[in-house]
Design a protein around this motif. Structure first.
Motif, PDB file in Angstrom:
ATOM      1  N   ALA A 104       0.811  -1.212   0.000  1.00 24.72           N
ATOM      2  CA  ALA A 104       0.000   0.000   0.000  1.00 24.72           C
ATOM      3  C   ALA A 104       0.845   1.263   0.000  1.00 24.72           C
TER       4      ALA A 104
ATOM      5  N   ASP B 294       2.746   1.899  -2.369  1.00 25.36           N
ATOM      6  CA  ASP B 294       2.940   2.067  -3.808  1.00 25.36           C
ATOM      7  C   ASP B 294       4.299   1.549  -4.285  1.00 25.36           C
TER       8      ASP B 294
ATOM      9  N   ASP C  10      -1.944   1.898  -4.302  1.00 27.49           N
ATOM     10  CA  ASP C  10      -1.611   0.577  -3.771  1.00 27.49           C
ATOM     11  C   ASP C  10      -1.276  -0.439  -4.854  1.00 27.49           C
TER      12      ASP C  10
ATOM     13  N   ASN D  40      -1.695  -4.148  -5.434  1.00 28.30           N
ATOM     14  CA  ASN D  40      -2.487  -5.230  -4.867  1.00 28.30           C
ATOM     15  C   ASN D  40      -1.992  -6.602  -5.268  1.00 28.30           C
TER      16      ASN D  40
END
Length: 156
Positions: free
Chosen positions: A119, A121, A152, A154
């Motif tokens: 999260a 990045d 984020d 994922n």
């Protein structure tokens, strides 16, 4: 997340309950049962476990969590391959301090590189350290890519 072991019919799940569960078919009843739970009590995660991945041989697994750690687990692979569904996975090492927000995704490449996405990045790549002075495996940061995406990450 759920994932099959790469070489034997064993299923792994990870959850909001902070655990990784190992599922196998009971040969006597053809019913699936949880044969092991990896939790905080056996050096597991202290928060949501988001993902897991196996190395190419299937004798190690890596997990990632909301607790900002990456954990590597090992198993006696000979027992697992011989059909012993009770072959226990054990904690080998913990990597922390590499991401400053939830680690959502982890993947172990066929070349032995562990990739994480979070999260914050960022994407991080790790390889096993060749330091022979320690008894347990350890991993070192190979690459860090800040702001790999605008939001984020994922999945890696």
């Amino acid at each position: 997340m759920v994932q099959w072991h790469p070489t034997v019919d064993v299923l792994f799940s990870c959850s909001y309950d902070n655990t990784i569960k190992v599922w196998a078919e009971d040969g006597d009843s053809d019913d699936w049962q949880c044969v092991q739970t990896l939790s905080e009590s056996n050096s597991g995660h202290t928060s949501t476990v988001w993902a897991l991945s196996f190395n190419v041989t299937g004798d190690k697994m890596v997990t990632c969590s909301d607790d900002l750690t990456i954990k590597v687990w090992g198993v006696d692979f000979t027992r697992l391959q011989s059909g012993d569904i009770n072959a226990s996975w054990c904690h080998l090492c913990t990597m922390s301090g590499y991401h400053d927000r939830t680690i959502f995704s982890v993947h172990w490449s066929t070349e032995g590189i562990i990739a994480t996405g979070a999260a914050d990045d960022a994407i991080r790549l790790f390889v096993e350290s060749e330091d022979l002075s320690v008894d347990e495996p350890s991993y070192k940061l190979l690459l860090k890519k800040e702001k790999a995406h605008a939001m984020d990450i994922n999945s890696v």
